[in-house]
Design a protein around this motif. Structure first.
Motif, PDB file in Angstrom:
ATOM      1  N   THR A 299       1.912 -13.971  11.956  1.00  0.00           N
ATOM      2  CA  THR A 299       2.178 -12.653  11.396  1.00  0.00           C
ATOM      3  C   THR A 299       3.310 -11.980  12.152  1.00  0.00           C
ATOM      4  OG1 THR A 299       1.226 -10.442  11.029  1.00  0.00           O
ATOM      5  CG2 THR A 299       0.370 -11.689  12.866  1.00  0.00           C
TER       6      THR A 299
ATOM      7  N   GLU B  67       5.974 -13.968   8.750  1.00  0.00           N
ATOM      8  CA  GLU B  67       5.645 -13.489   7.406  1.00  0.00           C
ATOM      9  C   GLU B  67       6.781 -13.715   6.418  1.00  0.00           C
ATOM     10  OE1 GLU B  67       3.781  -9.628   7.040  1.00  0.00           O
ATOM     11  OE2 GLU B  67       2.941  -9.792   9.057  1.00  0.00           O
TER      12      GLU B  67
ATOM     13  N   LEU C  79      -2.085 -14.959   5.294  1.00  0.00           N
ATOM     14  CA  LEU C  79      -1.794 -13.573   5.624  1.00  0.00           C
ATOM     15  C   LEU C  79      -2.908 -12.659   5.121  1.00  0.00           C
ATOM     16  CD1 LEU C  79       0.362 -11.684   6.863  1.00  0.00           C
ATOM     17  CD2 LEU C  79       1.352 -11.483   4.575  1.00  0.00           C
TER      18      LEU C  79
ATOM     19  N   ARG D  27       1.213  -9.026   1.373  1.00  0.00           N
ATOM     20  CA  ARG D  27       2.584  -9.505   1.557  1.00  0.00           C
ATOM     21  C   ARG D  27       3.554  -8.394   1.183  1.00  0.00           C
ATOM     22  NH1 ARG D  27       5.894 -11.463  -2.141  1.00  0.00           N
ATOM     23  NH2 ARG D  27       4.203 -11.962  -3.576  1.00  0.00           N
TER      24      ARG D  27
END
Length: 510
Positions: free
Chosen positions: A99, A258, A24, A31
């Motif tokens: 994502t 995510e 990510l 995050r």
């Protein structure tokens, strides 16, 4: 153009594992959401949104007049195969770009030129498709809740006004659940898999074992066209809407990337398993319903044909119990749909692509979820179902908005992946040399089905039977286009990077 390479780290025992947060960070995002989903949970989201019980029961009547058993059964098989191509092509992209931005993010990364525009329109198509799915599922649940009420109290009158009111109440409860009981929502998504599995099994066994009479195998080739259109091929193509409507929302796994552990592998697996399991379970359920039909004209003309089938085949008492299973499935489906919907809004707003973006991508410090995006999803879904106040064909129109919006959003990144050719660098889950043929087939099906479902569904065409899906989709695209040329093209260049991997790592919520 290259894919975001997932970073790896070594465990103490020497094994190599994919580092989700590092992946990510490599895409330029910190995050913000908690990773609480594993492979099964990721699969559960899409399996619940696809929801064969909800899809088949809510659209079965439309298929009875648009092709009949022939299209209901063999159309299911054909469309399921096409959807597997779409899911596989999406899975490759999901593995490369895990994502919450999903489709719009990957479109921006895969485009060689005009990446901002490609990303912009993909995001808005995805938005309107997701809203359509949330609205249609809530509307279907309201319809079957009223069918249950009629079975209990025959004097109850089903009206468009009451359907809108009940749908609004459903959307309100689902929004409250996504706001205050996030952990419960995650648990319900897991429960929903077993509810669907057991529900399909119970309904099928009941329809197979209890009735003393079934249709013959040859009944599956019976063709019916009472749409008002004289062209049988056109009517048959319209019947494919039943299966296409059912197989929407599997991008939910992508949007939950995510929040998924080992997302570069878990997400594409979740997509493929959800489509595959739904295809098999749905075919069995479809055949069981078709074979249990008694009086075809009477059933097709009833307000809820699947309910009529259950009553005729099983009796009122058993039908009433099974109807509770159907309603529960629809409510599970709507809840998962709204959860996925809000993640798309969160990601799109995070990159400044929506009015009031700062508001919609804010995350609740208590639940670590985008609560304000939940209420935007609920509010927009309510607006989409309001025409049901005066139009009795609104459900087919909302379904068309859902199918066309989502599948066009699915098609854009797949098309851009094709344009890249060998420059596309897949993630850990990929199709190898089959990647491009699969993507071509997926794009061809998406173009065909999108054109089909924008066309009229019933003849003669009147203000109450008009398919307003092109208008709803057109209004959204017109607003998006006007905003793009007025302001967005100067400031929106596609997915935003918040800094280098080390910089965004420092922004992580702990």
């Amino acid at each position: 153009m290259t894919a975001i390479r997932p970073r790896k780290r070594h465990r103490d025992d020497g094994a190599v594992v994919l580092d989700d947060d590092a992946t990510l960070h490599a895409m330029g995002y910190p995050r913000k959401l908690t990773r609480r989903f594993r492979t099964f949970d990721n699969f559960a989201i899409s399996f619940t949104i696809i929801n064969v019980i909800s899809g088949i029961f809510s659209a079965f009547g439309f298929g009875m007049v648009s092709g009949g058993p022939l299209i209901l059964v063999f159309g299911w098989i054909g469309v399921s195969i096409m959807v597997l191509f779409v899911g596989a092509a999406m899975g490759e992209i999901a593995s490369a770009y895990p994502t919450s931005g999903a489709l719009y993010f990957s479109a921006g990364k895969l485009a060689k030129r005009h990446r901002g525009a490609w990303s912009w329109y993909t995001g808005w198509l995805n938005f309107v498709g997701q809203i359509g799915g949330t609205a249609a599922t809530g509307y279907a649940a309201a319809t079957f809740i009223q069918a249950f009420i009629v079975m209990q109290w025959p004097g109850y009158q089903v009206t468009g006004h009451r359907t809108v009111v009940i749908t609004t109440a459903i959307l309100l409860v689902q929004a409250l659940a996504n706001t205050y009981t996030v952990h419960l929502v995650a648990a319900l998504n897991r429960i929903s898999v077993w509810w669907l599995t057991i529900g399909v099994t119970v309904i099928v066994l009941s329809l197979v074992l209890i009735p003393s009479h079934h249709q013959s195998p040859g009944f599956t080739t019976h063709f019916v066209n009472t749409t008002g259109f004289s062209n049988a091929v056109y009517a048959a193509m319209l019947g494919l809407l039943v299966t296409s409507w059912t197989f929407t929302g599997f991008d939910g796994s992508f949007h939950m990337s995510e929040e998924t552990v080992k997302s570069t592998m878990s997400t594409p697996r979740g997509i493929m398993w959800a489509i595959g399991c739904s295809a098999v379970a749905g075919l069995i359920l479809m055949i069981a319903l078709v074979f249990a039909i008694r009086d075809y004209p009477t059933t097709a003309s009833s307000s809820a044909p699947p309910v009529r089938i259950l009553i005729d085949a099983l009796g009122t008492g058993t039908a009433r119990l099974l109807l509770l299973v159907v309603i529960g499935s629809m409510l599970f489906c709507g809840l998962a749909n709204m959860t996925s919907n809000t993640r798309q809004i969160f990601a799109f707003a995070r990159d400044g692509a929506m009015p009031g973006s700062r508001l919609w991508h804010s995350v609740s410090p208590r639940t670590r979820t985008p609560v304000k995006a939940v209420w935007l999803a609920a509010g927009c879904s309510f607006l989409l179902i309001t025409p049901a106040w005066w139009s009795h064909t609104v459900f087919a129109a909302i379904v068309s908005v859902n199918v066309v919006g989502l599948y066009l959003a699915y098609g854009v990144p797949i098309y851009l992946r094709l344009r890249l050719g060998t420059e596309f660098e897949p993630g850990p889950w990929h199709l190898g040399r089959w990647g491009r043929p699969v993507a071509r087939t997926a794009v061809a099906w998406i173009v065909f089905s999108s054109v089909l479902f924008m066309l009229p569904h019933v003849s003669p065409i009147t203000p109450t039977t008009f398919n307003y899906a092109p208008i709803a989709l057109g209004v959204v695209l017109l607003v998006a286009t006007a905003w793009w040329f007025a302001a967005a093209r100067r400031r929106f260049q596609g997915p935003v990077s918040y800094g280098s991997p080390d910089e965004v790592a420092a922004m992580d919520l702990v």
